[in-house]
Scaffold this motif. Sequence first.
Motif, mmCIF file in Angstrom:
data_model
loop_
_atom_site.group_PDB
_atom_site.id
_atom_site.type_symbol
_atom_site.label_atom_id
_atom_site.label_comp_id
_atom_site.label_asym_id
_atom_site.label_seq_id
_atom_site.Cartn_x
_atom_site.Cartn_y
_atom_site.Cartn_z
ATOM 1 N N CYS A 117 0.637 -0.867 0.070
ATOM 2 C CA CYS A 117 0.087 -0.099 0.502
ATOM 3 C C CYS A 117 0.810 1.212 0.076
ATOM 4 O O CYS A 117 0.145 2.182 -1.002
ATOM 5 C CB CYS A 117 -0.762 -0.167 1.444
ATOM 6 N N LYS A 118 1.679 0.971 0.516
ATOM 7 C CA LYS A 118 2.833 2.092 0.227
ATOM 8 C C LYS A 118 3.242 2.825 -0.763
ATOM 9 O O LYS A 118 3.517 3.544 -0.934
ATOM 10 C CB LYS A 118 4.266 2.355 1.961
ATOM 11 N N ILE A 119 3.574 1.760 -1.064
ATOM 12 C CA ILE A 119 4.237 1.958 -2.539
ATOM 13 C C ILE A 119 3.016 2.305 -3.967
ATOM 14 O O ILE A 119 3.245 3.387 -5.064
ATOM 15 C CB ILE A 119 4.903 0.953 -3.917
ATOM 16 N N ARG A 120 1.935 2.200 -3.408
ATOM 17 C CA ARG A 120 1.048 2.413 -4.599
ATOM 18 C C ARG A 120 -0.039 3.775 -4.285
ATOM 19 O O ARG A 120 0.296 4.205 -5.285
ATOM 20 C CB ARG A 120 -0.381 1.032 -3.801
ATOM 21 N N ASP A 121 0.866 4.502 -3.203
ATOM 22 C CA ASP A 121 0.489 5.347 -2.606
ATOM 23 C C ASP A 121 0.740 6.151 -2.614
ATOM 24 O O ASP A 121 0.421 7.401 -2.819
ATOM 25 C CB ASP A 121 0.112 4.725 -1.201
ATOM 26 N N ALA A 122 2.369 5.718 -3.285
ATOM 27 C CA ALA A 122 3.366 6.733 -3.521
ATOM 28 C C ALA A 122 2.996 6.845 -4.966
ATOM 29 O O ALA A 122 3.621 8.144 -5.941
ATOM 30 C CB ALA A 122 4.545 6.469 -3.964
ATOM 31 N N GLY A 123 2.103 6.278 -5.826
ATOM 32 C CA GLY A 123 1.857 6.545 -6.825
ATOM 33 C C GLY A 123 2.555 6.705 -8.202
ATOM 34 O O GLY A 123 1.668 6.282 -9.517
ATOM 35 N N LYS A 124 3.139 5.949 -8.027
ATOM 36 C CA LYS A 124 5.044 6.154 -9.261
ATOM 37 C C LYS A 124 4.234 4.709 -10.326
ATOM 38 O O LYS A 124 5.392 4.658 -11.181
ATOM 39 C CB LYS A 124 5.588 6.403 -8.771
ATOM 40 N N VAL A 125 3.855 3.722 -9.554
ATOM 41 C CA VAL A 125 3.324 2.400 -9.676
ATOM 42 C C VAL A 125 2.369 2.238 -9.565
ATOM 43 O O VAL A 125 1.678 2.320 -8.611
ATOM 44 C CB VAL A 125 4.634 1.398 -8.559
ATOM 45 N N LYS A 126 1.850 1.995 -10.685
ATOM 46 C CA LYS A 126 0.175 1.304 -10.878
ATOM 47 C C LYS A 126 0.239 -0.302 -10.990
ATOM 48 O O LYS A 126 -1.244 -0.351 -10.276
ATOM 49 C CB LYS A 126 -0.555 1.686 -12.385
ATOM 50 N N ALA A 127 1.111 -1.379 -11.263
ATOM 51 C CA ALA A 127 0.900 -2.545 -11.727
ATOM 52 C C ALA A 127 1.063 -3.381 -10.220
ATOM 53 O O ALA A 127 2.138 -2.764 -9.875
ATOM 54 C CB ALA A 127 1.491 -2.697 -12.684
ATOM 55 N N ARG A 128 -0.032 -4.393 -10.079
ATOM 56 C CA ARG A 128 0.172 -5.253 -8.949
ATOM 57 C C ARG A 128 1.702 -5.835 -8.360
ATOM 58 O O ARG A 128 2.044 -5.417 -7.486
ATOM 59 C CB ARG A 128 -1.346 -5.596 -8.353
ATOM 60 N N ASP A 129 2.076 -6.558 -10.095
ATOM 61 C CA ASP A 129 2.794 -7.197 -10.536
ATOM 62 C C ASP A 129 4.467 -6.656 -9.411
ATOM 63 O O ASP A 129 4.634 -7.400 -8.899
ATOM 64 C CB ASP A 129 2.967 -8.456 -11.218
ATOM 65 N N ARG A 130 3.841 -4.893 -9.685
ATOM 66 C CA ARG A 130 5.082 -4.409 -10.284
ATOM 67 C C ARG A 130 5.169 -4.198 -8.455
ATOM 68 O O ARG A 130 6.570 -4.284 -7.277
ATOM 69 C CB ARG A 130 5.757 -3.851 -10.950
ATOM 70 N N ILE A 131 4.426 -4.079 -7.732
ATOM 71 C CA ILE A 131 4.285 -3.032 -5.975
ATOM 72 C C ILE A 131 4.646 -4.565 -5.963
ATOM 73 O O ILE A 131 5.640 -3.911 -4.629
ATOM 74 C CB ILE A 131 2.933 -3.047 -6.194
ATOM 75 N N ALA A 132 4.125 -5.135 -5.849
ATOM 76 C CA ALA A 132 4.211 -7.029 -5.097
ATOM 77 C C ALA A 132 5.828 -7.579 -5.124
ATOM 78 O O ALA A 132 6.540 -7.145 -3.929
ATOM 79 C CB ALA A 132 3.816 -8.369 -5.938
ATOM 80 N N VAL A 133 6.668 -6.394 -6.609
ATOM 81 C CA VAL A 133 8.349 -7.541 -6.780
ATOM 82 C C VAL A 133 8.826 -6.589 -5.412
ATOM 83 O O VAL A 133 9.945 -6.492 -4.352
ATOM 84 C CB VAL A 133 8.130 -7.261 -7.689
ATOM 85 N N LEU A 134 9.131 -4.945 -5.828
ATOM 86 C CA LEU A 134 9.217 -3.851 -4.902
ATOM 87 C C LEU A 134 8.966 -4.557 -4.002
ATOM 88 O O LEU A 134 9.908 -3.925 -3.141
ATOM 89 C CB LEU A 134 8.597 -2.544 -5.456
ATOM 90 N N ALA A 135 7.905 -4.766 -2.826
ATOM 91 C CA ALA A 135 7.527 -4.345 -1.539
ATOM 92 C C ALA A 135 7.838 -5.672 -1.154
ATOM 93 O O ALA A 135 8.865 -5.691 -0.395
ATOM 94 C CB ALA A 135 6.080 -5.123 -1.739
#
Length: 110
Positions: free
Chosen positions: A37-55
């Motif tokens: 959620c922190k990554i998503r809320d930063a607004g720079k990454v939208k794709a769920r798979d990319r968010i999961a990898v970054l997290a």
Amino acid sequence: MKQIEVQIMGQSYLLGCPEGGEAQLREAVERVDAAMCKIRDAGKVKARDRIAVLASLNLAFDLAAQQAAAAAAPAPVAAASSAGGGDADAKAAQLIQKLDQALAGDDHLL
């Protein structure tokens, strides 16, 4: 094996959980959800798979930093920490495995 339903980034997942491990799994889910959620809320990454990898990478980096700090600690502290270090490794491995399993069933990732 018990199954529990959890929410990660607003999406439901049904996860397998060994008996007695529910609290630990829910804690791991909370960490993953907060990181994603922190990554998503930063607004720079939208794709769920990319968010999961970054997290996942962020959580693994944090774990490695904790292990490095424990290894650099004076001998008595390091000895006490090393016993928990294996536990932290196991928790991280379980977390990554559960995330991997949960995301494998996510049609949005394809």
